[in-house]
Write a protein that holds these residues in place. Structure first.
Motif, PDB file in Angstrom:
ATOM      1  N   LEU A   5      -2.619  -4.449 -11.266  1.00 61.18           N
ATOM      2  CA  LEU A   5      -3.871  -4.673 -11.971  1.00 61.18           C
ATOM      3  C   LEU A   5      -3.642  -5.305 -13.348  1.00 61.18           C
ATOM      4  O   LEU A   5      -4.498  -6.035 -13.848  1.00 61.18           O
ATOM      5  N   ALA A   6      -2.493  -5.012 -13.938  1.00 60.80           N
ATOM      6  CA  ALA A   6      -2.196  -5.513 -15.279  1.00 60.80           C
ATOM      7  C   ALA A   6      -1.452  -6.840 -15.259  1.00 60.80           C
ATOM      8  O   ALA A   6      -1.116  -7.376 -16.321  1.00 60.80           O
ATOM      9  N   ALA A   7      -1.193  -7.402 -14.078  1.00 57.63           N
ATOM     10  CA  ALA A   7      -0.350  -8.597 -13.970  1.00 57.63           C
ATOM     11  C   ALA A   7      -1.066  -9.885 -14.344  1.00 57.63           C
ATOM     12  O   ALA A   7      -0.422 -10.916 -14.522  1.00 57.63           O
ATOM     13  N   GLY A   8      -2.385  -9.852 -14.424  1.00 62.11           N
ATOM     14  CA  GLY A   8      -3.121 -11.044 -14.799  1.00 62.11           C
ATOM     15  C   GLY A   8      -3.777 -11.796 -13.656  1.00 62.11           C
ATOM     16  O   GLY A   8      -4.361 -12.859 -13.877  1.00 62.11           O
ATOM     17  N   ALA A   9      -3.680 -11.277 -12.439  1.00 60.23           N
ATOM     18  CA  ALA A   9      -4.336 -11.924 -11.299  1.00 60.23           C
ATOM     19  C   ALA A   9      -5.846 -11.718 -11.387  1.00 60.23           C
ATOM     20  O   ALA A   9      -6.328 -10.753 -11.989  1.00 60.23           O
ATOM     21  N   ASP A  10      -6.586 -12.615 -10.756  1.00 59.32           N
ATOM     22  CA  ASP A  10      -8.042 -12.472 -10.732  1.00 59.32           C
ATOM     23  C   ASP A  10      -8.483 -11.355  -9.798  1.00 59.32           C
ATOM     24  O   ASP A  10      -9.566 -10.786  -9.972  1.00 59.32           O
ATOM     25  N   ALA A  11      -7.692 -11.064  -8.773  1.00 59.26           N
ATOM     26  CA  ALA A  11      -7.991  -9.977  -7.842  1.00 59.26           C
ATOM     27  C   ALA A  11      -6.684  -9.417  -7.306  1.00 59.26           C
ATOM     28  O   ALA A  11      -5.668 -10.112  -7.245  1.00 59.26           O
ATOM     29  N   VAL A  12      -6.720  -8.146  -6.917  1.00 60.88           N
ATOM     30  CA  VAL A  12      -5.553  -7.475  -6.341  1.00 60.88           C
ATOM     31  C   VAL A  12      -5.905  -7.034  -4.924  1.00 60.88           C
ATOM     32  O   VAL A  12      -7.000  -6.515  -4.678  1.00 60.88           O
ATOM     33  N   ILE A  13      -4.977  -7.279  -3.997  1.00 61.32           N
ATOM     34  CA  ILE A  13      -5.139  -6.833  -2.607  1.00 61.32           C
ATOM     35  C   ILE A  13      -4.108  -5.755  -2.328  1.00 61.32           C
ATOM     36  O   ILE A  13      -2.904  -6.024  -2.303  1.00 61.32           O
ATOM     37  N   VAL A  14      -4.573  -4.527  -2.136  1.00 61.83           N
ATOM     38  CA  VAL A  14      -3.681  -3.447  -1.717  1.00 61.83           C
ATOM     39  C   VAL A  14      -3.469  -3.603  -0.216  1.00 61.83           C
ATOM     40  O   VAL A  14      -4.418  -3.536   0.568  1.00 61.83           O
ATOM     41  N   ASP A  15      -2.217  -3.826   0.174  1.00 53.42           N
ATOM     42  CA  ASP A  15      -1.909  -4.237   1.547  1.00 53.42           C
ATOM     43  C   ASP A  15      -1.441  -3.063   2.400  1.00 53.42           C
ATOM     44  O   ASP A  15      -0.385  -2.481   2.152  1.00 53.42           O
ATOM     45  N   LEU A  16      -2.237  -2.735   3.400  1.00 55.12           N
ATOM     46  CA  LEU A  16      -1.859  -1.703   4.370  1.00 55.12           C
ATOM     47  C   LEU A  16      -1.330  -2.303   5.666  1.00 55.12           C
ATOM     48  O   LEU A  16      -0.920  -1.562   6.556  1.00 55.12           O
ATOM     49  N   GLU A  17      -1.306  -3.638   5.754  1.00 52.51           N
ATOM     50  CA  GLU A  17      -0.879  -4.278   6.998  1.00 52.51           C
ATOM     51  C   GLU A  17       0.600  -4.644   6.952  1.00 52.51           C
ATOM     52  O   GLU A  17       1.477  -3.786   7.137  1.00 52.51           O
ATOM     53  N   ASP A  18       0.921  -5.894   6.675  1.00 52.64           N
ATOM     54  CA  ASP A  18       2.297  -6.368   6.791  1.00 52.64           C
ATOM     55  C   ASP A  18       3.276  -5.664   5.856  1.00 52.64           C
ATOM     56  O   ASP A  18       4.460  -5.543   6.176  1.00 52.64           O
ATOM     57  N   ALA A  19       2.803  -5.206   4.709  1.00 55.55           N
ATOM     58  CA  ALA A  19       3.716  -4.623   3.721  1.00 55.55           C
ATOM     59  C   ALA A  19       4.140  -3.197   4.043  1.00 55.55           C
ATOM     60  O   ALA A  19       5.070  -2.675   3.418  1.00 55.55           O
ATOM     61  N   VAL A  20       3.468  -2.570   5.010  1.00 56.42           N
ATOM     62  CA  VAL A  20       3.720  -1.150   5.277  1.00 56.42           C
ATOM     63  C   VAL A  20       4.276  -0.977   6.691  1.00 56.42           C
ATOM     64  O   VAL A  20       3.620  -1.356   7.666  1.00 56.42           O
ATOM     65  N   PRO A  21       5.474  -0.378   6.837  1.00 54.78           N
ATOM     66  CA  PRO A  21       6.027  -0.128   8.171  1.00 54.78           C
ATOM     67  C   PRO A  21       5.134   0.826   8.964  1.00 54.78           C
ATOM     68  O   PRO A  21       4.438   1.670   8.370  1.00 54.78           O
ATOM     69  N   PRO A  22       5.140   0.728  10.281  1.00 57.23           N
ATOM     70  CA  PRO A  22       4.276   1.589  11.097  1.00 57.23           C
ATOM     71  C   PRO A  22       4.426   3.082  10.794  1.00 57.23           C
ATOM     72  O   PRO A  22       3.422   3.813  10.760  1.00 57.23           O
ATOM     73  N   GLY A  46       0.789  -1.224   0.000  1.00 58.78           N
ATOM     74  CA  GLY A  46       0.000   0.000   0.000  1.00 58.78           C
ATOM     75  C   GLY A  46       0.815   1.265   0.000  1.00 58.78           C
ATOM     76  O   GLY A  46       0.276   2.353  -0.253  1.00 58.78           O
ATOM     77  N   ASN A  47       2.104   1.166   0.278  1.00 60.23           N
ATOM     78  CA  ASN A  47       2.978   2.346   0.253  1.00 60.23           C
ATOM     79  C   ASN A  47       3.781   2.439  -1.042  1.00 60.23           C
ATOM     80  O   ASN A  47       4.743   3.197  -1.117  1.00 60.23           O
ATOM     81  N   ASP A  69       4.890   4.493   8.116  1.00 58.34           N
ATOM     82  CA  ASP A  69       4.343   4.864   6.807  1.00 58.34           C
ATOM     83  C   ASP A  69       2.841   4.590   6.695  1.00 58.34           C
ATOM     84  O   ASP A  69       2.258   4.808   5.626  1.00 58.34           O
ATOM     85  N   LYS A  70       2.217   4.113   7.750  1.00 57.11           N
ATOM     86  CA  LYS A  70       0.818   3.689   7.659  1.00 57.11           C
ATOM     87  C   LYS A  70      -0.114   4.834   7.246  1.00 57.11           C
ATOM     88  O   LYS A  70      -0.965   4.666   6.357  1.00 57.11           O
ATOM     89  N   VAL A  71       0.002   5.963   7.886  1.00 59.82           N
ATOM     90  CA  VAL A  71      -0.925   7.076   7.624  1.00 59.82           C
ATOM     91  C   VAL A  71      -0.759   7.581   6.197  1.00 59.82           C
ATOM     92  O   VAL A  71      -1.739   7.794   5.474  1.00 59.82           O
ATOM     93  N   ALA A  72       0.488   7.774   5.774  1.00 55.39           N
ATOM     94  CA  ALA A  72       0.738   8.250   4.410  1.00 55.39           C
ATOM     95  C   ALA A  72       0.253   7.241   3.381  1.00 55.39           C
ATOM     96  O   ALA A  72      -0.327   7.613   2.348  1.00 55.39           O
ATOM     97  N   ALA A  73       0.464   5.949   3.649  1.00 55.30           N
ATOM     98  CA  ALA A  73       0.032   4.919   2.712  1.00 55.30           C
ATOM     99  C   ALA A  73      -1.488   4.915   2.571  1.00 55.30           C
ATOM    100  O   ALA A  73      -2.021   4.803   1.458  1.00 55.30           O
ATOM    101  N   ARG A  74      -2.186   5.067   3.689  1.00 54.42           N
ATOM    102  CA  ARG A  74      -3.649   5.094   3.623  1.00 54.42           C
ATOM    103  C   ARG A  74      -4.129   6.268   2.767  1.00 54.42           C
ATOM    104  O   ARG A  74      -5.050   6.121   1.946  1.00 54.42           O
ATOM    105  N   ALA A  75      -3.496   7.406   2.928  1.00 57.97           N
ATOM    106  CA  ALA A  75      -3.882   8.579   2.137  1.00 57.97           C
ATOM    107  C   ALA A  75      -3.630   8.339   0.650  1.00 57.97           C
ATOM    108  O   ALA A  75      -4.448   8.723  -0.199  1.00 57.97           O
ATOM    109  N   GLN A  76      -2.513   7.705   0.324  1.00 56.29           N
ATOM    110  CA  GLN A  76      -2.202   7.425  -1.076  1.00 56.29           C
ATOM    111  C   GLN A  76      -3.192   6.440  -1.674  1.00 56.29           C
ATOM    112  O   GLN A  76      -3.645   6.609  -2.817  1.00 56.29           O
ATOM    113  N   VAL A  77      -3.525   5.421  -0.905  1.00 60.63           N
ATOM    114  CA  VAL A  77      -4.484   4.425  -1.379  1.00 60.63           C
ATOM    115  C   VAL A  77      -5.859   5.062  -1.571  1.00 60.63           C
ATOM    116  O   VAL A  77      -6.539   4.821  -2.578  1.00 60.63           O
TER     117      VAL A  77
END
Length: 277
Positions: A21-38, A11-12, A40-48
């Motif tokens: 979205l263009a990779a060919g997956a059936d669904a995309v999960i934008v990850d705000l949990e494990d992929a984002v350091p604490p 998510g960051n 960066d959480k607020v900034a990542a949420r705003a970007q998403v």
């Protein structure tokens, strides 16, 4: 079509959203949990939020559904992140550390009407409340967080060690009348044979989807959840033999064709893409 591949994107890293979205997956999960350091959480949420509100292609331009994995209910970020559920481009929220139905109801508060909830089952407490979680409002499917679950209960290994728990997820899904569960990640992404083998194992246990951490995993996951040529040929032979029998008992390859066998064959054939005109 049931969603087979669920591709995580951090998510960051907004520069990766369109690529995911263009990779060919059936669904995309934008990850705000494990992929984002604490930090960066607020900034990542705003970007998403900005991307989903104005820059993400709509369903007609990009039919790939977008899910958002928010942070757990016990964190300071949960309340603000669950508000993303009001954005129409968000198909669903992936809720980590789901351990009761009440949390899932709160997660969906204020959501648009079509939003779905996908609980991540990754603790012993979650399995203790599994039936209630599966039956909560808006639940689409159960998702198995295998790595966190192993850590929580002290299990070492992702194979037979988790057999009981995978079958529990399949059974709970069936009883709740929701779609089949989604298996956890395979940590290697450059060995297609291993990825397909692990996805096929999940399929044999009643799963119909798998989490992906890299676009290289998508093709192997799709192959695992597709019917092989020999399986399709068998299904055609079963249906043809049954129709030719005129309702009489019939055997194929030394085995009787009963109703469950015929239903399985028809399920396989019904899932195949329609022939081109």
């Amino acid at each position: 079509m049931s969603i087979r591949s669920w591709l995580f994107v951090p998510g960051n890293r907004p520069e990766r959203f369109e690529k995911a979205l263009a990779a060919g997956a059936d669904a995309v999960i934008v990850d705000l949990e494990d992929a984002v350091p604490p930090a960066d959480k607020v900034a990542a949420r705003a970007q998403v939020r900005e991307w989903l509100a104005g820059n993400a292609p709509d369903d007609s331009a990009s039919p790939t559904p977008i899910y958002v994995r928010i942070n757990a209910v016990t964190t300071d970020w949960f309340a603000d992140e669950r508000s993303l559920s009001a954005l129409p481009r968000v198909a669903g929220l992936v809720v980590p550390k789901a351990e009761d139905a009440a949390t899932l109801i709160v997660a969906a508060a204020g959501a648009h009407d079509a939003l779905r909830i996908v609980p991540l089952i990754e603790s012993a407490r979650a399995f203790a409340a599994l039936d209630a979680i599966a039956s909560a409002p808006r639940i689409e499917r159960l998702m198995f967080g295998t790595i966190d679950f192993q850590l929580d209960v002290g299990i070492e290994g992702d194979g037979d060690e988790l057999l009981y728990f995978r079958t529990r997820l399949t059974l709970a899904s069936r009883l709740a009348g929701i779609a089949a569960p989604i298996d956890g990640v395979t940590t290697v992404f450059d060995d297609a044979a291993v990825i397909e083998q692990e996805a096929r194992r999940a399929r044999r246990l009643g799963f119909r989807g798998k989490l992906c951490i890299h676009p290289k995993q998508i093709a192997a996951v799709h192959a695992a959840f597709a019917w092989r040529d020999d399986e399709v040929a068998w299904a055609r032979r079963v249906v043809e033999a049954t129709e030719a029998s005129g309702g009489a008992a019939v055997a194929l390859d030394g085995k009787m064709i009963d109703t469950p066998v015929l239903l399985k064959a028809r399920e396989i054939l019904a899932s195949l893409p329609a022939p081109l005109a």
